[in-house]
Structures are given as C-alpha cells and as structure tokens.
Design a protein around this motif. Sequence first.
Motif, PDB file in Angstrom:
ATOM      1  N   UNK A  41     -20.798   4.229  22.065  1.00  0.00           N
ATOM      2  CA  UNK A  41     -20.578   4.333  20.625  1.00  0.00           C
ATOM      3  C   UNK A  41     -19.477   5.352  20.354  1.00  0.00           C
ATOM      4  N   UNK A  42     -18.825   5.153  19.236  1.00  0.00           N
ATOM      5  CA  UNK A  42     -17.762   6.060  18.831  1.00  0.00           C
ATOM      6  C   UNK A  42     -17.923   6.371  17.357  1.00  0.00           C
ATOM      7  N   UNK A  50     -21.321   7.444  25.946  1.00  0.00           N
ATOM      8  CA  UNK A  50     -22.262   6.571  26.634  1.00  0.00           C
ATOM      9  C   UNK A  50     -23.611   6.588  25.921  1.00  0.00           C
ATOM     10  N   UNK A  51     -24.207   5.408  25.791  1.00  0.00           N
ATOM     11  CA  UNK A  51     -25.521   5.286  25.147  1.00  0.00           C
ATOM     12  C   UNK A  51     -26.572   4.777  26.134  1.00  0.00           C
ATOM     13  N   UNK A  61     -32.221   0.745  34.405  1.00  0.00           N
ATOM     14  CA  UNK A  61     -31.624   1.170  33.147  1.00  0.00           C
ATOM     15  C   UNK A  61     -31.411   2.681  33.163  1.00  0.00           C
ATOM     16  N   UNK A  62     -30.561   3.119  32.262  1.00  0.00           N
ATOM     17  CA  UNK A  62     -30.338   4.547  32.084  1.00  0.00           C
ATOM     18  C   UNK A  62     -29.918   4.781  30.645  1.00  0.00           C
ATOM     19  N   UNK A  63     -30.235   5.952  30.130  1.00  0.00           N
ATOM     20  CA  UNK A  63     -29.971   6.267  28.732  1.00  0.00           C
ATOM     21  C   UNK A  63     -29.380   7.661  28.598  1.00  0.00           C
ATOM     22  N   UNK A  64     -28.592   7.833  27.570  1.00  0.00           N
ATOM     23  CA  UNK A  64     -28.178   9.178  27.198  1.00  0.00           C
ATOM     24  C   UNK A  64     -29.413   9.939  26.729  1.00  0.00           C
ATOM     25  N   UNK A  65     -29.502  11.224  27.051  1.00  0.00           N
ATOM     26  CA  UNK A  65     -30.694  11.993  26.647  1.00  0.00           C
ATOM     27  C   UNK A  65     -30.967  11.934  25.149  1.00  0.00           C
ATOM     28  N   UNK A  66     -29.923  11.837  24.344  1.00  0.00           N
ATOM     29  CA  UNK A  66     -30.093  11.869  22.891  1.00  0.00           C
ATOM     30  C   UNK A  66     -30.773  10.628  22.343  1.00  0.00           C
ATOM     31  N   UNK A  67     -30.798   9.539  23.115  1.00  0.00           N
ATOM     32  CA  UNK A  67     -31.381   8.286  22.615  1.00  0.00           C
ATOM     33  C   UNK A  67     -32.615   7.861  23.395  1.00  0.00           C
TER      34      UNK A  67
END
Length: 124
Positions: A41-42, A50-51, A61-67
Amino acid sequence: QVQLVDSGGGLVQPGDSLRLSCSSSGSTITTLDPAALSWFRQGPGKGREFVAMIRWSGSTTDYAPSVKGRFTISKDSATVYLQLDSLKPSEKAVYYCAAGWPTLWGNPDEYPYWGQGTQVTVSS
C-alpha cells in the motif's frame, strides 16, 4: 502476458471491513507461476509499504506487524484476496497486488508484476 487487476477498494468508516481482490487479464496467474503474491500500500506522501504475502504454491503467509490479526490474505486458483478488518483512518492508501520471485518479499523492487492499484479510504 499477465496483467494483474486490483479491485474492491472503496470509502468506509473506521472499524469497517473491505475485501480486495487481485486477478489477472490475459494469461492466468497460474501461467505466471510466481513464488509469491503480495499486497503493498502507498499512503499520501509515503513510500510503498509491504502489507501481506502468500506463497502461490502452498499456504505460507506473512504480514506486516501493523496489520497482523486484522488483515487476512488468501487465494484460490485464479485470485488473491486481502480481507481488511477493523480499518483505521491511517490506512487510507492505494493498495497494490504484486507477483514475483522475491528473495525478500517485503521489498517492492523485487516484484516485476503489479496491479494498477485500488483506493481504500477510511473516514468518518
């Protein structure tokens, strides 16, 4: 030739949900056979962030900590989805899907295929 197509964005209120989709026109994602499909996302005035990532073969799968815990990435044979729950105003951004063979899946420079982006706006 594979062209990724993002869809599903919109205007929602804080705490609401959206489901984004990433499919392809022309050849299928399966034909491309990427190692990973990711969402970035920008936001306004920001770099591409990265999200989430999902392996095209398998289910890693992997996720950004914020999401993590609020967003869920999934896929079927032709489409990659990103479920966005409990959205925050700070998450207003253009969301892009990307496909490639990254060594570091959080690095947008390692993805040669991109969707056109779909706008997510979170506002009361």
